[in-house]
Design a protein around this motif. Structure first.
Motif, PDB file in Angstrom:
ATOM      1  N   LEU A 254       0.827  -1.211   0.000  1.00 59.98           N
ATOM      2  CA  LEU A 254       0.000   0.000   0.000  1.00 59.98           C
ATOM      3  C   LEU A 254       0.858   1.256   0.000  1.00 59.98           C
ATOM      4  N   ASN A 255       0.302   2.309  -0.579  1.00 57.29           N
ATOM      5  CA  ASN A 255       0.961   3.613  -0.601  1.00 57.29           C
ATOM      6  C   ASN A 255      -0.111   4.695  -0.557  1.00 57.29           C
ATOM      7  N   GLU A 256       0.315   5.948  -0.691  1.00 58.61           N
ATOM      8  CA  GLU A 256      -0.641   7.054  -0.601  1.00 58.61           C
ATOM      9  C   GLU A 256      -1.687   7.038  -1.710  1.00 58.61           C
ATOM     10  N   HIS A 257      -1.377   6.335  -2.800  1.00 61.00           N
ATOM     11  CA  HIS A 257      -2.304   6.272  -3.926  1.00 61.00           C
ATOM     12  C   HIS A 257      -3.381   5.208  -3.749  1.00 61.00           C
ATOM     13  N   ASN A 258      -3.027   4.052  -3.161  1.00 63.33           N
ATOM     14  CA  ASN A 258      -3.999   2.961  -3.113  1.00 63.33           C
ATOM     15  C   ASN A 258      -4.477   2.586  -1.714  1.00 63.33           C
ATOM     16  N   TYR A 259      -4.032   3.337  -0.697  1.00 63.18           N
ATOM     17  CA  TYR A 259      -4.611   3.122   0.627  1.00 63.18           C
ATOM     18  C   TYR A 259      -5.767   4.104   0.785  1.00 63.18           C
ATOM     19  N   VAL A 260      -6.926   3.597   1.158  1.00 65.42           N
ATOM     20  CA  VAL A 260      -8.105   4.433   1.304  1.00 65.42           C
ATOM     21  C   VAL A 260      -8.651   4.311   2.725  1.00 65.42           C
ATOM     22  N   GLY A 261      -8.613   5.421   3.443  1.00 61.87           N
ATOM     23  CA  GLY A 261      -9.247   5.495   4.749  1.00 61.87           C
ATOM     24  C   GLY A 261     -10.438   6.421   4.655  1.00 61.87           C
ATOM     25  N   GLY A 312      -5.959  -1.249  -0.495  1.00 61.74           N
ATOM     26  CA  GLY A 312      -6.462  -1.705   0.789  1.00 61.74           C
ATOM     27  C   GLY A 312      -7.129  -0.603   1.571  1.00 61.74           C
ATOM     28  N   THR A 313      -7.933  -0.999   2.548  1.00 61.38           N
ATOM     29  CA  THR A 313      -8.639  -0.053   3.394  1.00 61.38           C
ATOM     30  C   THR A 313      -8.825  -0.646   4.782  1.00 61.38           C
ATOM     31  N   ASN A 314      -9.476   0.118   5.653  1.00 60.60           N
ATOM     32  CA  ASN A 314      -9.665  -0.346   7.029  1.00 60.60           C
ATOM     33  C   ASN A 314     -11.138  -0.593   7.327  1.00 60.60           C
ATOM     34  N   GLY A 315     -11.438  -0.870   8.586  1.00 65.08           N
ATOM     35  CA  GLY A 315     -12.789  -1.228   8.969  1.00 65.08           C
ATOM     36  C   GLY A 315     -13.807  -0.121   8.902  1.00 65.08           C
ATOM     37  N   ASP A 316     -13.364   1.122   8.731  1.00 62.55           N
ATOM     38  CA  ASP A 316     -14.298   2.244   8.634  1.00 62.55           C
ATOM     39  C   ASP A 316     -14.820   2.440   7.218  1.00 62.55           C
TER      40      ASP A 316
END
Length: 421
Positions: A254-261, A312-316
């Protein structure tokens, strides 16, 4: 001679112009404000410059203030005179620290402790300094002195140490005159494009409502032969045509482009921006191309994005993946980007201050499923509006960004003076 030609001519002159770099504290007096809080503001009284308004409401200069304080309190505060520059010292965002405003009001104003007053000497034009604070050179300099984590501060003492180019006064005035004109042109063009963008967004909303109205509240669907095709529409729950992603992805991918929070998903269906945070360890929920990501905290913010890559992302953030081959993922995105879905999500959300959508209830949301050919027609129409109103590589947002970049280029060139040997 047009403004671009004048700017290019002046840029050539600047490359050979005499210039001296001096600490800001040597070309003017810096006075830190004191003791002004939000509760101190009144509806009338002595004009006061509220630091937060410098980067929210004002432009490069103002001849009036938006706030006031009582005369009694004003006596205890630092004074802003005509021609002074007010600089923000403190903010939660480093980008907002160092924002500057030239005050041209006839009536003396006051300011508080979150701002510093710069009183220019005779060797620097106040507006010239305001423009210089918008350059990368100044930005890098202020960051070296920034202190704090949650609240960032650059003290007046440290601000005084920042090196400022001091060309002849006449050169400063010419630069200000050109940049003022560029600012005016940019504002006029941007206002026109913003108005056009707002119109296109309203059209987009109208057509989405119209084309997705399969319960025929406003006569939706593709208008021609719509009544004949109503019988071909099947209603299913979201859970019957899609599922939540169960896949995991390692943080090292993951990086700033494909990590989504939830923080870098934008409100009102505006997509996403680069992430300011990327997890350094562990595994995240994986999403793939065409998955639909929905911010599950405060559903009323309408945060939704359809993936164009793997990440990738997180539980939110919910990751919804189509499982029914009779459903076009882009069609499902349009259905879920509709106000009716967000209203449903809020209806079943739990929590008062920070409502969270119910994953179980969301999968019970009813989805109209017309034939694939109909879905493709709807997608083709709505995709055009989506590109026009949201694309950063084409469409109106691109035009707006292009104009800003053009202005930033000339500002950077006009304020890029050679360092002393």
């Amino acid at each position: 001679m047009d403004m671009q030609s004048k700017a290019k001519k002046l840029i050539k002159m600047i490359q050979t112009a005499p210039v001296e770099w001096k600490p800001l504290g040597e070309v003017g007096l810096l006075v830190r404000g004191n003791g002004l809080q939000k509760k101190d503001f009144t509806e009338s009284g002595v004009p006061a410059i509220h630091y937060g308004q410098i980067y929210t409401y004002y432009g490069n200069q103002t001849d009036k203030t938006l706030s006031f304080v009582s005369p009694e309190l004003a006596e205890k505060l630092k004074k802003v005179d005509k021609g002074d520059v007010v600089i923000t010292n403190t903010s939660e965002n480093i980008e907002d620290v160092g924002k500057a405003l030239l005050y041209l009001g006839e009536e003396q104003a006051v300011t508080g402790g979150h701002a510093t007053i710069f009183k220019p000497s005779k060797e620097i034009v106040g507006k010239f300094f305001v423009y210089f604070t918008q350059t990368e050179i100044f930005d890098k300099a202020k960051r070296k002195f920034a202190k704090g984590t949650k609240v960032i501060d650059v003290s007046a003492t440290d601000m005084a140490k920042i090196q400022i180019p001091i060309p002849p006064l006449e050169t400063q005035k010419k630069i200000v005159k050109i940049l003022d004109k560029f600012t005016e042109l940019e504002a006029t063009l941007e206002a026109t494009l913003e108005a056009e963008l707002a119109l296109r967004k309203r059209q987009y909303r109208y057509y989405r409502d119209f084309l997705l109205d399969f319960d025929n509240q406003i006569g939706g669907g593709i208008a021609d032969g719509y009544q004949c095709r109503l019988k071909d529409v099947v209603w299913k729950t979201l859970g019957e045509v899609a599922e939540y992603s169960k896949n995991r992805i390692c943080s090292d991918k993951l990086n700033e482009h494909n990590y989504v929070g939830v923080d870098n998903l934008l409100q009102n269906r505006e997509g996403k921006k680069l992430s300011g945070y990327v997890p350094s360890e562990g595994k995240m929920t994986e999403y793939i191309v065409n998955d639909i990501l929905i911010g599950n905290i405060r559903p009323y913010l309408k945060k939704i994005w359809q993936a164009d890559c793997t990440g990738g992302t997180n539980g939110d953030v919910l990751v919804i993946r189509v499982t029914d081959e009779k459903v076009n993922p882009k069609y499902l995105y349009q259905v879920l980007a509709d106000d009716k879905f967000f209203a449903f999500n809020m209806k079943h959300a739990k929590g008062a201050k920070m409502p969270r959508g119910s994953k179980t209830a969301i999968m019970q949301y009813k989805i109209p499923i017309p034939p694939l050919s109909e879905q493709e027609k709807i997608v083709a129409i709505l995709d055009k509006f989506d590109t026009l109103t949201h694309s950063i590589s084409e469409g109106l947002p691109y035009e707006i960004a292009l104009r800003r970049k053009q202005y930033e280029y000339y500002r950077g060139q006009l304020l890029s003076f050679p360092k002393a040997a």
